[in-house]
Structures are given as C-alpha cells and as structure tokens.
Enzyme design. Structure first.
Site, PDB file in Angstrom:
ATOM      1  N   ASP A  34      -7.598  -1.927  -1.792  1.00 50.59           N
ATOM      2  CA  ASP A  34      -8.634  -2.690  -1.105  1.00 50.59           C
ATOM      3  C   ASP A  34      -9.944  -2.333  -1.782  1.00 50.59           C
ATOM      4  O   ASP A  34     -10.343  -1.159  -1.803  1.00 50.59           O
ATOM      5  CB  ASP A  34      -8.684  -2.319   0.382  1.00 50.59           C
ATOM      6  CG  ASP A  34      -7.418  -2.728   1.118  1.00 50.59           C
ATOM      7  OD1 ASP A  34      -6.783  -3.717   0.699  1.00 50.59           O
ATOM      8  OD2 ASP A  34      -7.064  -2.065   2.104  1.00 50.59           O
ATOM      9  N   HIS A  84      -8.291  -7.463  -0.756  1.00 51.13           N
ATOM     10  CA  HIS A  84      -6.945  -6.902  -0.956  1.00 51.13           C
ATOM     11  C   HIS A  84      -6.291  -7.449  -2.229  1.00 51.13           C
ATOM     12  O   HIS A  84      -6.207  -8.663  -2.425  1.00 51.13           O
ATOM     13  CB  HIS A  84      -6.064  -7.238   0.249  1.00 51.13           C
ATOM     14  CG  HIS A  84      -4.689  -6.653   0.156  1.00 51.13           C
ATOM     15  ND1 HIS A  84      -4.347  -5.458   0.732  1.00 51.13           N
ATOM     16  CD2 HIS A  84      -3.566  -7.092  -0.463  1.00 51.13           C
ATOM     17  CE1 HIS A  84      -3.080  -5.186   0.488  1.00 51.13           C
ATOM     18  NE2 HIS A  84      -2.581  -6.166  -0.246  1.00 51.13           N
ATOM     19  N   HIS A 140       0.849  -1.198   0.000  1.00 50.18           N
ATOM     20  CA  HIS A 140       0.000   0.000   0.000  1.00 50.18           C
ATOM     21  C   HIS A 140       0.887   1.252   0.000  1.00 50.18           C
ATOM     22  O   HIS A 140       0.555   2.242  -0.649  1.00 50.18           O
ATOM     23  CB  HIS A 140      -0.893   0.033   1.243  1.00 50.18           C
ATOM     24  CG  HIS A 140      -2.190  -0.686   1.089  1.00 50.18           C
ATOM     25  ND1 HIS A 140      -3.191  -0.263   0.239  1.00 50.18           N
ATOM     26  CD2 HIS A 140      -2.666  -1.801   1.700  1.00 50.18           C
ATOM     27  CE1 HIS A 140      -4.223  -1.080   0.329  1.00 50.18           C
ATOM     28  NE2 HIS A 140      -3.932  -2.028   1.205  1.00 50.18           N
ATOM     29  N   GLU A 143      -7.755 -12.127   2.935  1.00 47.12           N
ATOM     30  CA  GLU A 143      -8.548 -10.911   2.724  1.00 47.12           C
ATOM     31  C   GLU A 143      -9.117 -10.895   1.302  1.00 47.12           C
ATOM     32  O   GLU A 143      -8.380 -10.667   0.343  1.00 47.12           O
ATOM     33  CB  GLU A 143      -7.699  -9.655   2.965  1.00 47.12           C
ATOM     34  CG  GLU A 143      -7.130  -9.556   4.377  1.00 47.12           C
ATOM     35  CD  GLU A 143      -6.221  -8.343   4.556  1.00 47.12           C
ATOM     36  OE1 GLU A 143      -6.012  -7.586   3.575  1.00 47.12           O
ATOM     37  OE2 GLU A 143      -5.706  -8.153   5.658  1.00 47.12           O
TER      38      GLU A 143
END
Length: 241
Positions: free
Chosen positions: A162, A222, A155, A219
C-alpha cells in the site's frame, strides 16, 4: 647526596598520590589511546562491525527481506504500527517493511523510475504476517475491508504494498483521499476529481504496472505483484529492536 635522593623519592611518591587522586575524581575511568582503564578492567575499544547484507541478486526470490536494508530511497508511514488507521488499533508490534525478494526487486526498479519525475514511493503497508491478518479480522470481520485470514491476502504472501508518492523533499502528493478511505472517491475509475489528483494517480498506476504490479479498482494505494499471486500465505515475523 643521600639526603638529596630521599627528597627526590619523596617528591615522586607525592606526585603519584596526586595522580591517583586525580584519576579517582574522574569516576575511576581514564580514556587514552583507544583503551578504557578502570580499577579492575582494561578493555580495548573496537569498532562495531556493520551488519553485512547479502546482495539481493544472490537471494531466492521467495525469501523475505527488510526493504530498508537495500535502499534508503523510500519513505515510510507504516499505519498499522500506529492507531492512525481505519481499525483504530495498532496491530503490528513495530514498524517495518518486509517483502519477498522478487517484490523488492520490482519496487527498486519502480522507485528508480519515479525519481526521474522527482518523486519516490512512500509505504503505508507491506508484507503482513497471517497472524496480523487474524488480528485485523477480529476487529473488522468484513471481507469488504479485510481479507478473511483463512484464505489470506496477497499482503500475507509478501507480494502486495500500500503506497503513495512524495516529492524527494518529503512532500506527499495529493491523491484525493487518505490511505484506507473506503468510498468512491478512492476508486481508480473516479474521474470527477481535480486534474492534479488524476495526474498523480495516473503516474502512480502506470509506473507500477510498468514493473509488474496490478491495481484493484477500489483502492488507489494498493498494488499487487503479478509474479507473487501463487506464493503461499506466510506467517514470518520480524524481530523488533
């Protein structure tokens, strides 16, 4: 004849007084023919030029850009600019989605593909300045949930997003959990879910992978751009308007 002229002049002067009085009642301002006239100034009205955005193809792949400048076809729910996140605190000064140019190019292609299915990308988080990573680490210093800012995350490199999907009418697809739900129900290999949820996750995952992104097992939201893995951690900060 001379007295008639005096009467005419008097009438003109009287009309001028009335005109002046009328103008003062209008807060000393008259708008006419694209000109604002006040007691002390005369200012021509000019159209404010639109911000010129350079072509994406002309920019270096590692440059950071604001995604909304290049498409109005995305949706946004930037959670870390609010308190509606697992930190329970706002860590961004304002909500913006920035990425590196190469990430933006891949996202635009992926979104064009999603639209063929009647959906589009909705962002929860995009590029994250390393200083924000430090804020998050201070709140939750646990590498299971927050990457250690000394090492940084993708990130912080401008290569991770996301996301979820929503219909073109703005209805969010059911993915089984909310964003930042840390439990097995959010795992990609969790198959004990209704078929609709599994299909939604499959559409998201397969399409993102088709355009150079890879997911992490725990996740569903993500995605990392493979081409950004070796980029340096950055602390570029955008201005809030």
């Amino acid at each position: 004849m001379r007295s008639y002229s005096y009467i005419l002049v008097a009438l003109c002067l009287c009309w001028g007084c009335k005109e002046k009085s009328t103008r003062k009642k209008e807060n000393d301002t008259i708008v006419q023919d694209s000109v604002i006239t006040t007691e002390s100034t005369v200012v021509k009205i000019k159209e404010v030029p639109k911000k010129k955005v350079p072509e994406l193809a002309s920019l270096p792949d590692t440059l950071f850009i604001r995604l909304a400048d290049y498409s109005d076809g995305f949706a946004y729910d930037m959670r870390y600019a609010t308190e509606n996140n697992f930190l329970k605190e706002q860590v961004y000064d304002c909500a913006e989605c920035y990425t590196r140019v190469k990430t933006a190019k891949a996202l635009l292609k992926a979104n064009a593909e999603f639209k063929k299915h009647g959906v589009k990308i909705k962002f929860f988080d995009c590029y994250r300045p390393n200083s924000v990573q430090y804020k998050m680490w201070k709140i939750v210093p646990n590498p299971q949930y927050v990457a250690n800012p000394k090492k940084g995350s993708i990130h912080n490199k401008g290569g991770a997003v996301d996301i979820t999907l929503e219909t073109l009418d703005g209805l969010e697809l059911d993915m089984g959990t909310d964003f930042d739900f840390f439990g097995k129900r959010a795992y990609h290999d969790m198959t004990d879910l209704p078929q609709e949820i599994l299909d939604n996750r499959t559409l998201l995952k397969e399409t993102m992978e088709k355009f150079g992104f890879w997911s992490i097992r725990t996740e569903w939201w993500h995605y990392n751009l493979s081409a950004a893995s070796n980029d340096p951690v950055a602390n570029f900060k955008w201005e809030c308007e």
